[in-house]
Scaffold this motif. Sequence first.
Motif, PDB file in Angstrom:
ATOM      1  N   ALA A  31     -13.641  -0.195  -1.246  1.00 46.20           N
ATOM      2  CA  ALA A  31     -13.482  -0.807  -2.557  1.00 46.20           C
ATOM      3  C   ALA A  31     -14.792  -0.771  -3.331  1.00 46.20           C
ATOM      4  O   ALA A  31     -14.839  -0.330  -4.481  1.00 46.20           O
ATOM      5  N   ALA A  74     -15.779   2.662  -4.449  1.00 46.85           N
ATOM      6  CA  ALA A  74     -14.843   3.182  -5.448  1.00 46.85           C
ATOM      7  C   ALA A  74     -15.161   2.591  -6.818  1.00 46.85           C
ATOM      8  O   ALA A  74     -15.189   3.298  -7.823  1.00 46.85           O
ATOM      9  N   TYR A 121       1.375   4.358  -2.839  1.00 46.41           N
ATOM     10  CA  TYR A 121       1.313   5.804  -2.590  1.00 46.41           C
ATOM     11  C   TYR A 121       2.619   6.472  -3.026  1.00 46.41           C
ATOM     12  O   TYR A 121       2.616   7.511  -3.684  1.00 46.41           O
ATOM     13  N   SER A 163      -3.173   1.843  -9.385  1.00 47.04           N
ATOM     14  CA  SER A 163      -3.532   2.226  -8.042  1.00 47.04           C
ATOM     15  C   SER A 163      -5.028   2.045  -7.811  1.00 47.04           C
ATOM     16  O   SER A 163      -5.457   1.474  -6.810  1.00 47.04           O
ATOM     17  N   PHE A 164      -5.816   2.495  -8.775  1.00 43.99           N
ATOM     18  CA  PHE A 164      -7.272   2.420  -8.644  1.00 43.99           C
ATOM     19  C   PHE A 164      -7.743   0.973  -8.632  1.00 43.99           C
ATOM     20  O   PHE A 164      -8.530   0.569  -7.782  1.00 43.99           O
ATOM     21  N   PRO A 168      -9.343   7.591  -2.909  1.00 48.96           N
ATOM     22  CA  PRO A 168      -8.001   7.768  -2.355  1.00 48.96           C
ATOM     23  C   PRO A 168      -7.503   9.178  -2.669  1.00 48.96           C
ATOM     24  O   PRO A 168      -7.942   9.790  -3.643  1.00 48.96           O
ATOM     25  N   ARG A 184       0.823  -1.204   0.000  1.00 50.10           N
ATOM     26  CA  ARG A 184       0.000   0.000   0.000  1.00 50.10           C
ATOM     27  C   ARG A 184       0.867   1.269   0.000  1.00 50.10           C
ATOM     28  O   ARG A 184       0.646   2.183  -0.785  1.00 50.10           O
ATOM     29  N   TYR A 186      -6.920  -0.680  -5.380  1.00 48.49           N
ATOM     30  CA  TYR A 186      -7.748  -0.128  -4.298  1.00 48.49           C
ATOM     31  C   TYR A 186      -9.057  -0.895  -4.149  1.00 48.49           C
ATOM     32  O   TYR A 186      -9.623  -0.998  -3.079  1.00 48.49           O
ATOM     33  N   CYS A 187      -9.524  -1.462  -5.279  1.00 43.11           N
ATOM     34  CA  CYS A 187     -10.828  -2.111  -5.296  1.00 43.11           C
ATOM     35  C   CYS A 187     -10.798  -3.546  -4.817  1.00 43.11           C
ATOM     36  O   CYS A 187     -11.847  -4.124  -4.537  1.00 43.11           O
TER      37      CYS A 187
END
Lengths: 158, 520
Positions: B179, B182, B126, B167-168, B360, B122, B171-172
């Motif tokens: 998640a 998003a 970032y 990243s997206f 995010p 994670r 994230y899910c």
Amino acid sequence: MDSEEKKSDSGDRRDFVGKCAAGAFVGAVGLAAAGSLCGLKPSVLPDPSEQFKIGSGQDFPVGSVKVFEKENVAVFSEPDGLYAISLVCTHLGCIVSLNAKEGQFDCPCHGSRFTLKGKVTRAPAPKPLPWFKITAQPSGALMVDKGISVESGTKVVV
Amino acid sequence: MSDPNNKPGLLQVLENLKNLPANAKASFSRRGPADGSRRTRAQTVFNNVFMHIHTVRIHRWSLKPTFTFGLGVASAASFIILAVTGIALMIYYEPSTTGAYESVKNITFVVPGGRLIRNVHRWAAYMMVVTVFLHMIRVFYTNSYKKPREFNWVLGVILFVLTLALSFTGYCLPWDQLAYWAITIGANIAGSPVEVTDALGVTHLVDVGAMQKELMLGSKFVGGPALLRFYWAHCILLPVAMIVLILAHVWRVRKDGGLSRPSDITDEDLKGTPIEELAEEAFSEKSRKSYGLMCVVRNKTAAVDRGPERTVMSWPHLFNAEMLIFAVLLVVLLILGLLVDAPLKELANPSVPENPAKAPWYFLAMQEIISYSAFCGGMVMPGLTVVFLMGIPFLDREEGDSGRWFVGDGVKRTTIKTTIVSSIVIIGMLAFTVTFGWLRNWFPDINQIWITIVNPGTVLMSFFVVIAFAVIAKTRSTRLGMTVLFTYFLVSFVILTYFALVHRGPNWDFYWWPSLWPTH
């Protein structure tokens, strides 16, 4: 001069055949790729049925409102009939909550607001909340079909 | 076949076994024993498939920390860490709506070391977003996208988009509340062209929005097929694209003549970078074949024009620098991973969205403009921004010095001025919108198309496009025009991110501080 022209001529011809070959290759590969891409879109969607039972007429005394959480639909009962309204925000699909105090729907994601009839009172939602078709079964049970939206204001008298 | 030099019988086998380590080592490195000479050091680089993407010698300017800040290497290092931790996470992760949440919980609480690996994954994600973004800023303000590096800038912008996409999609995957909502918002952004087709009344003819949404989700709704598609994109499609483009990007850096550098480098500039004595052997007439090949690069090479005295061997100087960045980055990520856990909210619940449901942080600027119009803020403006970023080196063809921060007449002044003006204008626009609302509040029955076209986002964007044209008309410098637009892009990104992060609360309402949010 003459011979030179001839030369460029035959060059063009060879060029043309080459281009045809390249074009055929690109076309074949391109069409094959495009054909395979169709696989990304299933011909039968794996979605559950959009119809569900909401009970019978007696379950909806005039002035009551029932929220079906699993289906994200609210059913309002008014003196002139019932209507079923979607709780899915028309902006980006968040679930609006019924704000009984203010008599409106609030969307938590981007702040859209709707009247209890679904009309947008605050952006960004681009259109009103849809109303769904309510039908009565022979048994008297009422069904809501989320696949069929009806004109806002279409109420069903039970 | 017999070799007359062979010893008789088994003796030769024993002899070969004795020499096995040395022979294996020589066959591995494709060179003779490492004697520390420049030749073997050069061979170390160009005889290795992984290292020969570097030049054998590198200009000392490229090793200047205050020029690059090591951001490109840090981005690549983040990607390597992400790949390694990601492959480790794949052993336990299960891409289904019933299993995903449970498996992430297992990774966090049951798998030995799982929590740390997930946290580092994670944090590295970032970190990569940050370093890629800063890397783009570095390249822009050092004027390094100029010929012959235009295409590499375009590759860089694609890599930036891929970083955000990775990243997206990642994230899910945990399938928790974050998640689920998003994906829902992302899918509806894909479906948002319906905003325009509806307003024009042609949705029943061409429903582009629904088609895009269906392609993304594999269904009309967010569920198992969507999760599987996101998993597929996150673990195969996007990483492979990323690896291929990173290789092309780094290779182009080298072929375009290494990092950009100014024409007026003084010894004072190079203070603190590694230095080597000039070696006769490396630049004698009888240079080895591979040095000849090194010259097949465009523009100024390490040893052309500026003279060889300002270059050093890549082995070990460049590799030292790269290893240092990698090591520091890894330590930082490990510390962050040990101290701060990656969030895992409750299991996805399709009837109750988070309130506020925030993306995010690096998508918050976009979420703010999405709150004006889904189609405009979610597709048109991000699309235009990416097209603009890719177009920069083709819109600005001015030949100028590059390689120094804010090099060029008036670039620094323009940057500062634009920063001040855009801060004021953007904050003013936000204050106006929060106080007075926008078209829908004033004209409740207005056609949506007007809001799609005229909203705070497009008004700001048009304002700065006009300013950029005015600057170009006045100064006759496209570089300054691009500086205005790029700086505006940065400032708006930062301010909108901050605004959405701190000042947007439940129902996306304005609050002075998150502690003022109403409690339920």
